[in-house]
Design a protein around this motif. Structure first.
Motif, mmCIF file in Angstrom:
data_model
loop_
_atom_site.group_PDB
_atom_site.id
_atom_site.type_symbol
_atom_site.label_atom_id
_atom_site.label_comp_id
_atom_site.label_asym_id
_atom_site.label_seq_id
_atom_site.Cartn_x
_atom_site.Cartn_y
_atom_site.Cartn_z
ATOM 1 N N ILE A 184 0.841 -1.203 0.000
ATOM 2 C CA ILE A 184 0.000 0.000 0.000
ATOM 3 C C ILE A 184 0.874 1.249 0.000
ATOM 4 O O ILE A 184 0.592 2.227 -0.714
ATOM 5 N N GLY A 185 1.964 1.190 0.798
ATOM 6 C CA GLY A 185 2.897 2.330 0.832
ATOM 7 C C GLY A 185 3.494 2.600 -0.541
ATOM 8 O O GLY A 185 3.556 3.748 -1.004
ATOM 9 N N ALA A 186 3.928 1.517 -1.232
ATOM 10 C CA ALA A 186 4.516 1.671 -2.570
ATOM 11 C C ALA A 186 3.489 2.250 -3.543
ATOM 12 O O ALA A 186 3.797 3.128 -4.357
ATOM 13 N N TRP A 187 2.262 1.771 -3.419
ATOM 14 C CA TRP A 187 1.168 2.243 -4.269
ATOM 15 C C TRP A 187 0.971 3.754 -4.089
ATOM 16 O O TRP A 187 0.974 4.532 -5.054
ATOM 17 N N GLN A 188 0.881 4.133 -2.805
ATOM 18 C CA GLN A 188 0.690 5.556 -2.500
ATOM 19 C C GLN A 188 1.858 6.378 -3.057
ATOM 20 O O GLN A 188 1.659 7.405 -3.723
ATOM 21 N N ALA A 189 3.076 5.889 -2.823
ATOM 22 C CA ALA A 189 4.274 6.627 -3.247
ATOM 23 C C ALA A 189 4.298 6.790 -4.762
ATOM 24 O O ALA A 189 4.581 7.882 -5.286
ATOM 25 N N VAL A 239 1.784 6.615 -6.958
ATOM 26 C CA VAL A 239 0.705 7.486 -7.442
ATOM 27 C C VAL A 239 1.085 8.949 -7.234
ATOM 28 O O VAL A 239 0.908 9.793 -8.130
ATOM 29 N N VAL A 240 1.650 9.259 -6.044
ATOM 30 C CA VAL A 240 2.030 10.642 -5.741
ATOM 31 C C VAL A 240 3.218 11.064 -6.612
ATOM 32 O O VAL A 240 3.224 12.122 -7.238
ATOM 33 N N ALA A 241 4.234 10.181 -6.698
ATOM 34 C CA ALA A 241 5.468 10.524 -7.415
ATOM 35 C C ALA A 241 5.198 10.806 -8.892
ATOM 36 O O ALA A 241 5.733 11.758 -9.466
ATOM 37 N N TYR A 242 4.366 9.972 -9.525
ATOM 38 C CA TYR A 242 4.128 10.143 -10.964
ATOM 39 C C TYR A 242 2.875 10.957 -11.240
ATOM 40 O O TYR A 242 2.452 11.082 -12.381
ATOM 41 N N ASP A 243 2.245 11.438 -10.157
ATOM 42 C CA ASP A 243 1.071 12.303 -10.296
ATOM 43 C C ASP A 243 -0.009 11.642 -11.167
ATOM 44 O O ASP A 243 -0.518 12.246 -12.117
ATOM 45 N N VAL A 244 -0.316 10.361 -10.859
ATOM 46 C CA VAL A 244 -1.323 9.617 -11.629
ATOM 47 C C VAL A 244 -2.706 10.190 -11.321
ATOM 48 O O VAL A 244 -3.051 10.393 -10.152
ATOM 49 N N PRO A 245 -3.504 10.517 -12.342
ATOM 50 C CA PRO A 245 -4.841 11.071 -12.074
ATOM 51 C C PRO A 245 -5.751 10.036 -11.406
ATOM 52 O O PRO A 245 -5.639 8.837 -11.667
ATOM 53 N N ALA A 246 -6.652 10.518 -10.550
ATOM 54 C CA ALA A 246 -7.518 9.639 -9.750
ATOM 55 C C ALA A 246 -8.450 8.819 -10.622
ATOM 56 O O ALA A 246 -8.888 7.749 -10.212
ATOM 57 N N TYR A 247 -8.799 9.309 -11.842
ATOM 58 C CA TYR A 247 -9.715 8.529 -12.687
ATOM 59 C C TYR A 247 -9.013 7.356 -13.363
ATOM 60 O O TYR A 247 -9.654 6.546 -14.009
ATOM 61 N N LEU A 248 -7.659 7.278 -13.231
ATOM 62 C CA LEU A 248 -6.942 6.082 -13.684
ATOM 63 C C LEU A 248 -6.679 5.146 -12.503
ATOM 64 O O LEU A 248 -7.246 4.063 -12.415
ATOM 65 N N VAL A 249 -5.790 5.603 -11.626
ATOM 66 C CA VAL A 249 -5.530 4.834 -10.401
ATOM 67 C C VAL A 249 -5.595 5.793 -9.213
ATOM 68 O O VAL A 249 -4.733 6.660 -9.082
ATOM 69 N N PRO A 250 -6.596 5.654 -8.356
ATOM 70 C CA PRO A 250 -6.655 6.523 -7.177
ATOM 71 C C PRO A 250 -5.642 6.050 -6.132
ATOM 72 O O PRO A 250 -5.323 4.865 -6.075
ATOM 73 N N SER A 251 -5.141 6.962 -5.334
ATOM 74 C CA SER A 251 -4.211 6.573 -4.274
ATOM 75 C C SER A 251 -4.990 5.907 -3.139
ATOM 76 O O SER A 251 -6.195 6.128 -2.997
#
Lengths: 264, 266
Positions: B24-29, B31-43
Motif C-alpha cells: 500500500i505504501g509503494a502504491w501511494q508513493a 501514485v504521488v510521485a508520478y502524479d497519476v490522475p484519480a480517474y486512472l488509479v486513485p491513491s
C-alpha cells in the motif's frame, strides 16, 4: 476341556470363496467349548480373518454349517449368547470421547443410559482407563486405544470374544503387557476367546489350544493343546516347556508355508 | 504449548500485515510521485477518503450483497446436505442425478443468470437463486464423499451391533462426513459471494436495493474510480469475512478431534 458341554461355536465343513475367485476357506471344522482360549495361527492369507468374520456373522459360508450355542444361524445376540469383536485396529470413533466410544454397543442396543454408564465405568476400570473416560481417542497412545477397544468389547459382557490380531500393530513391550492383562481378564471374567495372530510366541503364551491353519485355500492343519497351568507369567515365557511348544508350532507353520507353496 | 505457539501465531498475522503495508505504501508513493490522475488509479488515501465520505451508500450496498450471499449460503448448505443425504441412499439415485449436479457446476453463472432474472419476478429472489446455483456444488460433492468415507472397521462394528439405518446415519455417517462438509463450506462461502456479485452485475438493478456490484457498475460509468475501488475493497473484505466465518465454524465443530484443526503440538 469340557468335551460334553455344548460348544459355544461349532463349524462343520464351512467353505468360502470370494467373488474374486479366491478360495478363502476349504472345508474347515472348528469347535470351541465354553471357557476355552483358542488361537488361530497361520501365515497371512490362510483365511483366519475370513473364519473370524464367519463366526462373527458378518459373512455367510458357501457350504457347511455354523452353529452358536447349539443352534443354527441367527441365534446370537440374546441373553447369554452375545458376541463381541476386537479388530486389528482400535477402530474408535475419533469424534467421540472414550466413554461414548465404549458405550456405543449399549447405545445401539437401546440400553437405558443409567445402566449403560454403570457398565462403561466398570469396563473402563477393568482395562485401567477410568481416568481417560473424558478424553478423545487421539489423546491416547496406541496401546491405550487398544485397551479402549477391549473395554468396548467387554462392556456387553460377551459370552464369546473374537480378537483379530488385536496387538499386531503394537511394540513388543506393550504387546506383552496387554497379553498379560488379557489373560487375567479371561480368567476373572471366565471368557471364551477366539484369538487370531501370526505370532507363535503370543499363541503359546495365551492359549489353551492353538489351531494351525494353512493358506491357499485356508484350512486346518493341526490342533495343539497347550497343557500348561494358568496364571501364566514371565516364568512361563522363559520355561523349556514354552520353548518346546514354540518349536512344535514352528514346525507346523513351516509345513503350512510349504503346503502353500506347492500347487494345491 | 501456548508459549511455543505464540511466536508462530504472531508471524502468521504480522507477516501478511507487513506485506500489505509495504504494498500500500509503494502504491501511494508511486501514485504521488508520478502524479497519476484519480480517474486512472486513485491513491490508497483517496480510496479511504471515499470509503469514509460515501459510507452510508456503500454500507447499505454491502449489507444488500452480504444479505444475498448469506441467504444463498444458508440455502446451499441445507439443500446441498439434503441432496447429499439422498444421494448416499442408493448408488442408483447418485448415478442418475449426480451428472446434473455437475452440469449445474460447469455452466457459467453469467450465462444462466439472465434467464433466472427473466423467469423469476422478484429480483432479490432471482439474485439469491443465482448465488445458490454457484455455491451448492461443493457442498453436495464434498458431503456425498464424506458420507461414503466411513471407516470400514467402524462399519463392521456397527453391523455386528445390529445398528439400523438411522443409527448408521446419525452416529456414523454424518459425523464421518463433517470434515468433508466443512471443506466444502469453505469453498461455498466464497462462491456464494461471487455468485451474488455476478448476478447483481447481470441484473443491474439500482435504487434502494442496489448491491455493491451495482455501485461498481455505476461508478465505472461515472468514472468515479475512487468509489469503484472503495466498493471493490468492501467486496474483498466481505469475502475474507465470509471465509473467516466458515473457518471459525469448522474449528468450532472439529477442533477437538479432527487432524485438520489440531494445533501443532511439538
Amino acid at each position: 476341556m469340557e468335551a460334553d458341554a455344548t460348544p459355544v461355536v461349532e463349524i462343520v465343513g464351512a467353505t468360502k470363496t470370494y467373488a474374486t475367485g479366491t478360495r478363502a476357506l476349504a472345508p474347515v471344522d472348528l469347535a470351541v467349548s465354553p471357557g476355552e482360549f483358542v488361537t488361530l495361527l497361520g501365515p497371512s492369507g490362510c483365511g483366519k480373518t475370513t473364519l473370524l468374520n464367519l463366526i462373527a456373522g458378518l459373512i455367510a459360508p458357501d457350504a457347511g454349517t455354523l452353529a452358536w450355542w447349539g443352534d443354527g444361524f441367527a441365534a446370537t445376540g440374546g441373553p447369554g449368547r452375545r458376541l463381541a469383536t476386537v479388530f486389528q485396529a482400535p477402530t474408535l470413533m475419533p469424534w467421540a470421547r472414550i466413554a461414548v466410544n465404549v458405550r456405543l454397543p449399549l447405545d445401539l442396543a437401546h440400553v437405558p443410559r443409567v445402566d449403560a454408564d454403570r457398565a462403561v465405568a466398570a469396563a473402563l476400570a477393568l482395562v485401567g482407563l477410568s481416568e481417560s473416560a473424558r478424553h478423545f481417542p487421539r489423546e491416547l497412545s496406541g496401546g491405550m486405544q487398544m485397551r479402549v477397544s477391549i473395554a468396548r468389547a467387554l462392556v456387553t459382557t460377551p459370552d464369546l470374544l473374537l480378537m483379530d490380531e488385536p496387538f499386531g500393530a503394537l511394540d513388543e513391550f506393550t504387546r506383552q503387557r496387554l497379553d498379560d492383562e488379557l489373560l487375567s481378564l479371561w480368567a476373572t471374567r471366565k471368557l471364551t476367546v477366539i484369538f487370531v495372530t501370526h505370532s507363535i510366541v503370543e499363541a503359546v503364551f495365551l492359549s489353551t489350544r492353538v489351531a494351525v491353519m494353512a493358506a491357499r485355500p485356508g484350512r486346518m492343519l493341526a490342533d495343539v493343546a497347550i497343557d500348561e497351568p494358568y496364571p501364566r507369567g514371565d516364568g512361563f515365557r522363559l520355561s523349556t516347556a514354552f520353548a518346546g511348544y514354540c518349536q512344535r508350532l514352528s514346525e507346523h507353520v513351516a509345513r503350512a508355508g510349504a503346503a502353500a507353496d506347492s500347487p494345491a | 504449548m501456548r508459549s511455543d505457539d505464540s511466536p508462530s501465531r504472531l508471524i502468521r498475522f504480522a507477516a501478511p500485515a507487513i506485506v500489505a503495508c509495504i504494498l500500500i505504501g509503494a502504491w501511494q508513493a508511486l501514485v504521488v510521485a508520478y502524479d497519476v490522475p484519480a480517474y486512472l488509479v486513485p491513491s490508497p488515501v483517496a480510496v479511504l477518503r471515499t470509503l469514509v465520505a460515501d459510507r452510508v451508500l456503500l454500507l447499505d450496498s454491502l449489507l444488500v450483497t452480504l444479505g444475498i450471499a448469506l441467504t444463498a449460503l444458508a440455502i446451499a448448505i441445507v439443500l446441498g446436505a439434503a441432496i447429499a443425504l439422498v444421494f448416499v441412499q442408493s448408488r442408483w439415485i447418485e448415478a442418475s442425478f449426480f451428472p446434473y449436479a455437475v452440469l449445474l457446476q460447469v455452466t457459467p453463472i453469467v450465462a444462466i443468470a439472465p434467464l433466472i432474472i427473466i423467469w423469476v419476478k422478484d429480483t432479490r429472489i432471482a439474485l439469491v437463486l443465482c448465488a445458490v446455483v454457484v455455491a451448492i456444488f461443493p457442498i453436495i460433492s464434498n458431503t456425498t464423499l464424506g458420507l461414503r468415507s466411513v471407516d470400514p472397521g467402524l462399519l463392521s462394528l456397527f453391523r455386528m451391533c445390529r445398528a439400523n439405518r438411522w443409527q448408521l446415519l446419525t452416529r456414523l455417517r454424518i459425523p464421518s462426513a463433517l470434515p468433508y462438509f466443512f471443506g466444502g463450506l469453505r469453498i461455498a462461502g466464497g462462491l456464494a459471494l461471487i455468485g451474488a456479485v455476478v448476478a447483481e452485475f447481470v441484473a443491474g438493478t439500482g435504487g434502494a436495493g442496489a448491491g455493491l456490484a451495482y455501485q461498481i457498475l455505476l461508478a465505472g460509468i461515472q468514472l468515479n474510480i475512487p468509489r469503484l475501488f472503495a466498493a471493490l475493497v468492501l467486496i474483498t473484505l466481505a469475502g475474507v469475512a465470509l471465509f473467516a466465518l466458515t473457518v471459525w465454524f469448522s474449528r468450532l465443530a472439529l477442533s477437538r478431534w479432527h487432524e485438520s484443526e489440531l494445533e501443532h503440538r511439538d
